[in-house]
Design an enzyme around this catalytic site. Structure first.
Site, PDB file in Angstrom:
ATOM      1  N   SER A 207       0.392  -1.341   0.252  1.00 15.94           N
ATOM      2  CA  SER A 207      -0.379   0.174   0.035  1.00 15.94           C
ATOM      3  C   SER A 207       0.706   1.313  -0.421  1.00 15.94           C
ATOM      4  CB  SER A 207      -1.083   0.121   1.302  1.00 15.94           C
ATOM      5  OG  SER A 207      -2.487   0.734   1.133  1.00 15.94           O
TER       6      SER A 207
ATOM      7  N   ASP B 208      -7.752  -6.545  -6.066  1.00 15.65           N
ATOM      8  CA  ASP B 208      -7.885  -5.376  -5.154  1.00 15.65           C
ATOM      9  C   ASP B 208      -8.878  -4.399  -4.833  1.00 15.65           C
ATOM     10  OD1 ASP B 208      -6.686  -2.978  -3.692  1.00 15.65           O
ATOM     11  OD2 ASP B 208      -4.767  -3.898  -4.292  1.00 15.65           O
TER      12      ASP B 208
ATOM     13  N   HIS C  82      -6.153  -6.942  -1.815  1.00 16.54           N
ATOM     14  CA  HIS C  82      -5.622  -5.865  -0.933  1.00 16.54           C
ATOM     15  C   HIS C  82      -4.630  -6.644  -0.152  1.00 16.54           C
ATOM     16  CE1 HIS C  82      -3.666  -2.030  -1.065  1.00 16.54           C
ATOM     17  NE2 HIS C  82      -3.496  -1.678   0.470  1.00 16.54           N
TER      18      HIS C  82
END
Length: 433
Positions: free
Chosen positions: A224, A319, A353
Protein backbone atom coordinates in the site's frame (compact mmCIF):
# COMPACT_ATOMS: atom_id res chain seq x y z
CA UNK A 1 -17.40 -34.05 26.13
CA UNK A 2 -17.04 -37.62 24.91
CA UNK A 3 -14.09 -39.53 26.32
CA UNK A 4 -13.93 -41.61 23.13
CA UNK A 5 -13.57 -38.72 20.68
CA UNK A 6 -10.13 -37.20 20.21
CA UNK A 7 -9.27 -33.99 18.34
CA UNK A 8 -5.64 -33.90 17.21
CA UNK A 9 -3.51 -31.01 15.85
CA UNK A 10 -0.43 -32.39 14.10
CA UNK A 11 2.52 -32.38 14.25
CA UNK A 12 1.97 -30.26 17.37
CA UNK A 13 -0.65 -28.02 18.93
CA UNK A 14 2.12 -25.43 19.30
CA UNK A 15 3.55 -24.02 16.06
CA UNK A 16 4.62 -20.90 14.24
CA UNK A 17 1.77 -18.71 12.98
CA UNK A 18 2.60 -19.28 9.31
CA UNK A 19 3.02 -23.06 9.60
CA UNK A 20 0.18 -25.37 8.51
CA UNK A 21 -1.21 -28.02 10.82
CA UNK A 22 -3.13 -31.22 10.20
CA UNK A 23 -6.51 -31.38 11.95
CA UNK A 24 -7.87 -34.88 12.67
CA UNK A 25 -10.77 -36.26 14.67
CA UNK A 26 -10.81 -39.87 15.86
CA UNK A 27 -13.32 -42.01 17.76
CA UNK A 28 -16.52 -40.92 15.99
CA UNK A 29 -19.24 -43.29 14.86
CA UNK A 30 -18.96 -44.58 11.31
CA UNK A 31 -20.23 -41.89 8.89
CA UNK A 32 -21.16 -39.58 11.75
CA UNK A 33 -21.81 -35.94 10.76
CA UNK A 34 -20.10 -33.38 13.00
CA UNK A 35 -19.39 -29.67 13.06
CA UNK A 36 -15.83 -28.38 13.47
CA UNK A 37 -15.43 -24.91 15.00
CA UNK A 38 -12.62 -22.45 15.73
CA UNK A 39 -12.61 -19.32 17.83
CA UNK A 40 -10.03 -16.68 18.77
CA UNK A 41 -10.04 -13.27 20.41
CA UNK A 42 -7.58 -10.71 19.08
CA UNK A 43 -5.79 -7.94 20.97
CA UNK A 44 -8.66 -5.51 20.49
CA UNK A 45 -11.16 -7.96 21.99
CA UNK A 46 -12.73 -8.81 18.62
CA UNK A 47 -13.91 -12.44 18.44
CA UNK A 48 -13.29 -14.36 15.21
CA UNK A 49 -14.91 -17.74 14.54
CA UNK A 50 -15.50 -20.31 11.82
CA UNK A 51 -17.35 -23.60 11.36
CA UNK A 52 -17.51 -26.46 8.90
CA UNK A 53 -19.57 -29.65 8.63
CA UNK A 54 -17.83 -32.98 8.02
CA UNK A 55 -18.87 -36.59 7.63
CA UNK A 56 -16.58 -39.19 9.24
CA UNK A 57 -15.29 -42.11 7.22
CA UNK A 58 -16.16 -45.75 7.93
CA UNK A 59 -13.58 -45.86 10.72
CA UNK A 60 -15.07 -42.83 12.49
CA UNK A 61 -12.27 -40.44 11.48
CA UNK A 62 -12.23 -36.96 9.95
CA UNK A 63 -9.03 -35.65 8.36
CA UNK A 64 -9.12 -32.08 7.03
CA UNK A 65 -6.26 -32.86 4.64
CA UNK A 66 -8.47 -35.47 2.97
CA UNK A 67 -12.13 -34.77 3.69
CA UNK A 68 -14.29 -31.98 2.21
CA UNK A 69 -16.32 -29.55 4.25
CA UNK A 70 -19.97 -30.00 3.36
CA UNK A 71 -20.99 -26.54 4.54
CA UNK A 72 -20.17 -23.69 6.90
CA UNK A 73 -17.76 -20.81 6.42
CA UNK A 74 -16.08 -22.73 3.57
CA UNK A 75 -16.66 -25.85 1.49
CA UNK A 76 -14.41 -28.43 -0.10
CA UNK A 77 -11.06 -29.88 0.93
CA UNK A 78 -9.30 -27.03 2.73
CA UNK A 79 -6.77 -28.26 5.34
CA UNK A 80 -6.42 -24.76 6.87
CA UNK A 81 -9.92 -23.54 6.08
CA UNK A 82 -10.95 -23.31 9.73
CA UNK A 83 -8.28 -20.63 10.20
CA UNK A 84 -8.51 -18.42 7.12
CA UNK A 85 -12.34 -18.51 7.03
CA UNK A 86 -12.75 -17.09 10.55
CA UNK A 87 -15.04 -14.06 10.58
CA UNK A 88 -15.28 -11.22 13.10
CA UNK A 89 -18.30 -10.94 15.38
CA UNK A 90 -18.50 -7.24 14.43
CA UNK A 91 -18.56 -5.91 10.88
CA UNK A 92 -15.59 -4.04 9.38
CA UNK A 93 -12.97 -5.43 11.76
CA UNK A 94 -9.59 -6.92 10.90
CA UNK A 95 -7.53 -9.35 12.90
CA UNK A 96 -4.86 -7.41 14.84
CA UNK A 97 -1.65 -8.84 16.21
CA UNK A 98 0.80 -6.24 17.49
CA UNK A 99 2.31 -8.12 20.44
CA UNK A 100 4.61 -10.68 18.90
CA UNK A 101 5.87 -12.04 22.22
CA UNK A 102 2.48 -13.61 22.91
CA UNK A 103 1.14 -16.51 20.82
CA UNK A 104 -2.25 -16.27 19.20
CA UNK A 105 -4.50 -18.81 20.92
CA UNK A 106 -7.06 -20.57 18.71
CA UNK A 107 -9.68 -22.91 20.19
CA UNK A 108 -10.61 -25.89 18.00
CA UNK A 109 -13.66 -27.98 18.86
CA UNK A 110 -15.83 -30.71 17.36
CA UNK A 111 -19.60 -30.94 17.97
CA UNK A 112 -22.49 -33.30 17.34
CA UNK A 113 -25.24 -32.10 15.02
CA UNK A 114 -27.29 -31.25 18.10
CA UNK A 115 -24.48 -28.96 19.27
CA UNK A 116 -22.98 -31.00 22.12
CA UNK A 117 -19.22 -30.58 22.25
CA UNK A 118 -17.37 -33.87 21.80
CA UNK A 119 -13.74 -32.74 21.99
CA UNK A 120 -11.58 -29.62 21.94
CA UNK A 121 -7.94 -28.62 21.56
CA UNK A 122 -5.99 -25.37 21.89
CA UNK A 123 -3.64 -24.28 19.12
CA UNK A 124 -0.90 -21.83 20.15
CA UNK A 125 0.36 -20.05 17.02
CA UNK A 126 3.64 -18.30 17.84
CA UNK A 127 5.16 -15.32 16.05
CA UNK A 128 8.64 -15.99 17.42
CA UNK A 129 10.46 -19.27 18.04
CA UNK A 130 12.73 -19.72 21.05
CA UNK A 131 15.95 -17.71 20.96
CA UNK A 132 14.67 -14.85 18.79
CA UNK A 133 14.96 -11.31 20.14
CA UNK A 134 12.46 -8.46 19.94
CA UNK A 135 13.67 -4.95 20.82
CA UNK A 136 11.71 -1.70 20.78
CA UNK A 137 13.66 0.98 18.90
CA UNK A 138 13.30 4.66 19.75
CA UNK A 139 16.37 6.46 18.50
CA UNK A 140 16.46 9.80 16.70
CA UNK A 141 13.53 9.82 14.28
CA UNK A 142 13.16 6.04 14.41
CA UNK A 143 10.25 4.40 16.16
CA UNK A 144 9.98 0.71 15.43
CA UNK A 145 10.68 -2.87 16.48
CA UNK A 146 13.80 -4.91 15.71
CA UNK A 147 13.67 -8.70 15.38
CA UNK A 148 16.90 -10.71 15.47
CA UNK A 149 17.37 -14.48 15.08
CA UNK A 150 19.87 -16.37 17.21
CA UNK A 151 23.38 -16.98 15.83
CA UNK A 152 24.05 -15.26 12.49
CA UNK A 153 24.98 -13.22 10.61
CA UNK A 154 21.83 -12.74 8.50
CA UNK A 155 20.61 -10.50 5.67
CA UNK A 156 18.66 -7.40 6.73
CA UNK A 157 15.08 -6.58 5.75
CA UNK A 158 13.34 -3.26 6.38
CA UNK A 159 9.58 -3.75 6.85
CA UNK A 160 7.54 -0.61 6.11
CA UNK A 161 4.03 -1.15 7.43
CA UNK A 162 0.89 0.95 6.94
CA UNK A 163 -1.33 -0.99 9.36
CA UNK A 164 0.32 -1.38 12.76
CA UNK A 165 1.33 -5.00 13.15
CA UNK A 166 4.36 -7.11 14.06
CA UNK A 167 3.06 -10.22 12.31
CA UNK A 168 4.96 -9.96 9.02
CA UNK A 169 8.23 -8.72 10.50
CA UNK A 170 8.47 -11.28 13.30
CA UNK A 171 7.59 -14.20 11.02
CA UNK A 172 10.12 -13.07 8.41
CA UNK A 173 12.82 -12.96 11.11
CA UNK A 174 12.05 -16.63 11.82
CA UNK A 175 13.11 -17.39 8.24
CA UNK A 176 16.65 -16.10 8.80
CA UNK A 177 16.59 -12.30 8.49
CA UNK A 178 17.27 -9.39 10.83
CA UNK A 179 14.09 -7.33 10.44
CA UNK A 180 13.30 -3.76 11.48
CA UNK A 181 9.67 -2.74 11.16
CA UNK A 182 8.38 0.83 11.23
CA UNK A 183 4.89 2.16 10.60
CA UNK A 184 4.23 4.92 8.07
CA UNK A 185 3.01 8.06 9.92
CA UNK A 186 -0.76 8.43 9.55
CA UNK A 187 -2.53 11.65 8.74
CA UNK A 188 -5.68 11.28 10.83
CA UNK A 189 -6.14 15.00 11.46
CA UNK A 190 -4.68 16.34 8.22
CA UNK A 191 -1.56 17.58 10.02
CA UNK A 192 1.05 15.80 7.88
CA UNK A 193 1.86 18.22 5.09
CA UNK A 194 4.92 16.41 3.75
CA UNK A 195 6.79 13.10 4.01
CA UNK A 196 10.56 12.94 4.40
CA UNK A 197 12.55 10.08 2.93
CA UNK A 198 15.39 10.93 5.34
CA UNK A 199 13.59 9.36 8.30
CA UNK A 200 13.35 6.05 6.45
CA UNK A 201 17.00 6.31 5.38
CA UNK A 202 17.89 6.82 9.05
CA UNK A 203 16.07 3.59 9.90
CA UNK A 204 17.89 1.79 7.09
CA UNK A 205 21.26 2.98 8.39
CA UNK A 206 20.36 1.85 11.91
CA UNK A 207 19.44 -1.59 10.58
CA UNK A 208 22.69 -1.94 8.61
CA UNK A 209 24.71 -1.22 11.75
CA UNK A 210 23.25 -4.11 13.74
CA UNK A 211 25.95 -6.60 14.77
CA UNK A 212 24.14 -9.65 13.36
CA UNK A 213 23.61 -8.09 9.93
CA UNK A 214 25.83 -9.49 7.21
CA UNK A 215 26.20 -7.61 3.94
CA UNK A 216 26.05 -3.92 3.08
CA UNK A 217 22.72 -3.85 1.28
CA UNK A 218 19.23 -4.47 2.62
CA UNK A 219 15.85 -5.65 1.41
CA UNK A 220 12.56 -3.81 1.83
CA UNK A 221 9.09 -5.31 2.12
CA UNK A 222 5.99 -3.14 1.97
CA UNK A 223 2.37 -2.85 0.88
CA UNK A 224 0.00 0.00 0.00
CA UNK A 225 1.42 3.45 0.89
CA UNK A 226 4.55 1.78 2.27
CA UNK A 227 5.18 0.31 -1.19
CA UNK A 228 5.70 3.68 -2.89
CA UNK A 229 8.04 4.70 -0.07
CA UNK A 230 10.02 1.50 -0.74
CA UNK A 231 10.24 2.36 -4.45
CA UNK A 232 11.43 5.89 -3.60
CA UNK A 233 14.13 4.53 -1.29
CA UNK A 234 15.34 2.24 -4.07
CA UNK A 235 15.37 5.09 -6.57
CA UNK A 236 17.00 7.81 -4.44
CA UNK A 237 18.92 6.17 -1.57
CA UNK A 238 21.94 3.86 -2.05
CA UNK A 239 22.13 0.46 -0.39
CA UNK A 240 18.79 -1.12 -1.34
CA UNK A 241 19.41 -4.52 -2.91
CA UNK A 242 15.88 -5.96 -3.12
CA UNK A 243 12.32 -4.61 -2.86
CA UNK A 244 9.19 -6.73 -2.38
CA UNK A 245 6.35 -4.43 -3.50
CA UNK A 246 2.84 -5.66 -2.69
CA UNK A 247 -0.38 -3.97 -3.86
CA UNK A 248 1.02 -0.46 -4.03
CA UNK A 249 1.26 2.42 -6.49
CA UNK A 250 3.92 3.50 -8.96
CA UNK A 251 3.64 7.10 -7.83
CA UNK A 252 4.10 9.02 -4.57
CA UNK A 253 0.67 8.95 -2.91
CA UNK A 254 -0.90 11.53 -0.64
CA UNK A 255 1.73 14.08 0.40
CA UNK A 256 4.83 15.70 -1.16
CA UNK A 257 8.00 13.66 -0.67
CA UNK A 258 11.19 15.39 0.46
CA UNK A 259 14.77 14.20 0.62
CA UNK A 260 17.65 16.24 2.06
CA UNK A 261 15.33 19.26 2.47
CA UNK A 262 14.26 19.30 -1.17
CA UNK A 263 11.00 18.11 -2.67
CA UNK A 264 11.71 15.18 -4.98
CA UNK A 265 8.18 14.04 -5.81
CA UNK A 266 4.82 15.79 -5.92
CA UNK A 267 1.78 13.98 -4.48
CA UNK A 268 -0.73 11.84 -6.32
CA UNK A 269 -4.00 12.89 -4.71
CA UNK A 270 -7.22 11.14 -3.66
CA UNK A 271 -10.74 12.15 -4.58
CA UNK A 272 -12.93 10.48 -1.93
CA UNK A 273 -16.06 11.47 -3.87
CA UNK A 274 -15.09 8.68 -6.31
CA UNK A 275 -15.48 6.04 -3.60
CA UNK A 276 -18.36 3.64 -4.33
CA UNK A 277 -20.45 2.48 -1.33
CA UNK A 278 -21.69 -1.11 -1.14
CA UNK A 279 -24.52 -2.68 0.81
CA UNK A 280 -22.30 -3.46 3.84
CA UNK A 281 -21.56 0.21 4.44
CA UNK A 282 -17.94 -0.09 3.30
CA UNK A 283 -16.71 1.67 0.17
CA UNK A 284 -14.71 0.67 -2.90
CA UNK A 285 -11.81 3.14 -3.19
CA UNK A 286 -10.15 1.58 -6.24
CA UNK A 287 -10.70 4.59 -8.48
CA UNK A 288 -10.31 7.32 -5.86
CA UNK A 289 -6.65 7.91 -6.75
CA UNK A 290 -5.86 10.24 -9.65
CA UNK A 291 -4.35 8.69 -12.77
CA UNK A 292 -0.56 8.72 -12.33
CA UNK A 293 -0.13 8.77 -16.13
CA UNK A 294 -1.97 12.10 -16.51
CA UNK A 295 0.27 14.99 -17.52
CA UNK A 296 -0.43 16.89 -14.29
CA UNK A 297 0.71 13.90 -12.21
CA UNK A 298 3.98 13.04 -13.95
CA UNK A 299 5.92 14.73 -11.15
CA UNK A 300 4.57 12.10 -8.74
CA UNK A 301 5.84 9.09 -10.75
CA UNK A 302 8.77 7.35 -9.04
CA UNK A 303 11.83 6.99 -11.32
CA UNK A 304 12.38 3.31 -10.54
CA UNK A 305 14.64 2.97 -13.57
CA UNK A 306 17.28 4.77 -11.47
CA UNK A 307 17.32 1.92 -8.95
CA UNK A 308 19.99 -0.77 -8.97
CA UNK A 309 17.97 -3.08 -6.73
CA UNK A 310 15.98 -6.13 -7.74
CA UNK A 311 12.19 -5.84 -7.62
CA UNK A 312 9.44 -8.32 -6.84
CA UNK A 313 6.07 -6.86 -7.82
CA UNK A 314 2.95 -8.65 -6.52
CA UNK A 315 -0.63 -7.57 -7.15
CA UNK A 316 -4.06 -8.91 -6.26
CA UNK A 317 -6.26 -8.53 -9.32
CA UNK A 318 -9.36 -8.10 -7.13
CA UNK A 319 -7.77 -5.31 -5.06
CA UNK A 320 -10.65 -2.88 -4.41
CA UNK A 321 -8.52 -0.33 -2.54
CA UNK A 322 -6.09 0.55 -5.34
CA UNK A 323 -5.76 -0.47 -8.97
CA UNK A 324 -2.57 -2.31 -8.02
CA UNK A 325 -2.44 -4.60 -11.06
CA UNK A 326 -2.55 -1.60 -13.41
CA UNK A 327 0.20 0.19 -11.44
CA UNK A 328 2.33 -2.96 -11.53
CA UNK A 329 1.88 -3.29 -15.28
CA UNK A 330 2.88 0.35 -15.76
CA UNK A 331 6.07 -0.20 -13.74
CA UNK A 332 6.96 -3.31 -15.75
CA UNK A 333 6.44 -1.37 -18.98
CA UNK A 334 8.55 1.53 -17.69
CA UNK A 335 11.45 -0.72 -16.70
CA UNK A 336 11.33 -2.56 -20.03
CA UNK A 337 11.38 0.75 -21.91
CA UNK A 338 14.61 1.60 -20.07
CA UNK A 339 16.11 -1.76 -20.94
CA UNK A 340 15.91 -3.04 -17.36
CA UNK A 341 15.58 -6.71 -16.43
CA UNK A 342 15.97 -6.36 -12.63
CA UNK A 343 12.40 -7.35 -11.81
CA UNK A 344 9.88 -10.16 -11.61
CA UNK A 345 6.13 -9.83 -11.27
CA UNK A 346 3.27 -11.99 -10.10
CA UNK A 347 -0.47 -11.32 -10.07
CA UNK A 348 -3.27 -13.20 -8.34
CA UNK A 349 -6.76 -13.29 -9.88
CA UNK A 350 -9.31 -13.35 -7.07
CA UNK A 351 -6.95 -11.94 -4.43
CA UNK A 352 -7.56 -8.62 -2.69
CA UNK A 353 -5.49 -5.82 -1.16
CA UNK A 354 -4.55 -7.19 2.27
CA UNK A 355 -2.10 -9.91 1.26
CA UNK A 356 -0.56 -11.00 4.58
CA UNK A 357 1.46 -13.96 5.87
CA UNK A 358 -0.81 -17.01 5.60
CA UNK A 359 -3.36 -18.58 7.94
CA UNK A 360 -4.79 -15.46 9.53
CA UNK A 361 -8.51 -14.57 9.30
CA UNK A 362 -9.50 -13.10 5.94
CA UNK A 363 -10.47 -9.42 6.19
CA UNK A 364 -13.12 -8.20 3.76
CA UNK A 365 -13.36 -4.63 5.10
CA UNK A 366 -12.24 -2.39 7.96
CA UNK A 367 -11.82 1.23 8.96
CA UNK A 368 -9.02 3.06 7.14
CA UNK A 369 -7.29 5.66 9.31
CA UNK A 370 -6.82 8.13 6.44
CA UNK A 371 -10.24 7.77 4.80
CA UNK A 372 -12.09 10.21 7.08
CA UNK A 373 -13.97 7.53 8.98
CA UNK A 374 -14.81 5.32 6.01
CA UNK A 375 -14.54 1.54 6.09
CA UNK A 376 -12.74 0.24 3.02
CA UNK A 377 -13.68 -2.87 1.06
CA UNK A 378 -10.37 -4.64 0.41
CA UNK A 379 -11.50 -7.19 -2.18
CA UNK A 380 -10.65 -10.83 -2.67
CA UNK A 381 -12.51 -14.14 -2.62
CA UNK A 382 -11.50 -15.71 0.73
CA UNK A 383 -10.49 -19.16 -0.50
CA UNK A 384 -8.47 -17.86 -3.46
CA UNK A 385 -7.00 -15.02 -1.41
CA UNK A 386 -5.83 -17.44 1.28
CA UNK A 387 -4.07 -19.63 -1.32
CA UNK A 388 -2.42 -16.54 -2.82
CA UNK A 389 -1.04 -15.63 0.61
CA UNK A 390 0.66 -19.01 0.91
CA UNK A 391 2.18 -18.72 -2.56
CA UNK A 392 3.35 -15.12 -2.15
CA UNK A 393 4.81 -15.68 1.33
CA UNK A 394 7.01 -18.47 0.01
CA UNK A 395 7.96 -16.39 -3.03
CA UNK A 396 8.99 -13.40 -0.91
CA UNK A 397 11.29 -15.57 1.20
CA UNK A 398 12.91 -17.08 -1.89
CA UNK A 399 13.31 -13.62 -3.46
CA UNK A 400 15.14 -12.19 -0.46
CA UNK A 401 17.32 -15.28 -0.04
CA UNK A 402 18.31 -14.99 -3.70
CA UNK A 403 19.12 -11.28 -3.80
CA UNK A 404 20.36 -10.47 -0.27
CA UNK A 405 23.92 -11.67 0.12
CA UNK A 406 25.80 -12.01 3.40
CA UNK A 407 29.53 -11.17 3.20
CA UNK A 408 30.19 -13.40 6.22
CA UNK A 409 29.56 -17.14 6.77
CA UNK A 410 25.95 -17.71 7.82
CA UNK A 411 24.44 -20.06 10.35
CA UNK A 412 20.82 -21.11 10.25
CA UNK A 413 18.53 -19.75 12.97
CA UNK A 414 17.68 -22.28 15.66
CA UNK A 415 14.06 -23.46 15.71
CA UNK A 416 12.22 -25.29 18.41
CA UNK A 417 9.60 -26.45 15.91
CA UNK A 418 10.11 -29.13 13.33
CA UNK A 419 10.29 -27.60 9.88
CA UNK A 420 8.16 -29.08 7.10
CA UNK A 421 8.62 -28.50 3.42
CA UNK A 422 5.66 -26.49 2.18
CA UNK A 423 3.81 -27.30 -0.99
CA UNK A 424 2.84 -24.54 -3.41
CA UNK A 425 -0.86 -24.34 -2.54
CA UNK A 426 -1.78 -21.65 -5.07
CA UNK A 427 -2.43 -23.47 -8.33
CA UNK A 428 -4.97 -21.87 -10.63
CA UNK A 429 -4.70 -18.40 -12.09
CA UNK A 430 -1.34 -17.18 -10.75
CA UNK A 431 0.47 -15.12 -13.38
CA UNK A 432 4.23 -14.85 -13.11
CA UNK A 433 6.74 -13.12 -15.34
Amino acid sequence: MSSQVRLRLLPSARCLFDEPIQVKVEGLRSRQVVTMRTRLTDEKGVVFSSSATYRADGSGEVDLKRDPSLGGTYIGVEPMGLLWSMRPDTMHKRFQKTRSLEPQVVKFSVHEEEGRRLAEETNERLLMANGFNRVLVKEGNISGVLFTPPDGPFPAVFDISTLRSELRASLLANKGFVVLTVTVPTDKAGKIQEMHLDMFEEAMDFLKQQPKVGGKGIGIISRSKGADIALSLAAFVPGVDAVAWVNGCNANVGTPLYYKKQQILSPLLFDLSKCIPNESGAVIAKHALDDPRAEKNKGSLIPIEQATSHFLFAAGEDDLNWDSKAYMDQMVERLKCHGKENFESVSYPGAGHLLEPPYGPFCSSCLHVESKGLSILWGGEPKIHAAAEVHLWNKIQKFFKTHLICDKPQTKPSYKFKKKKKKDDYKAGVKEK
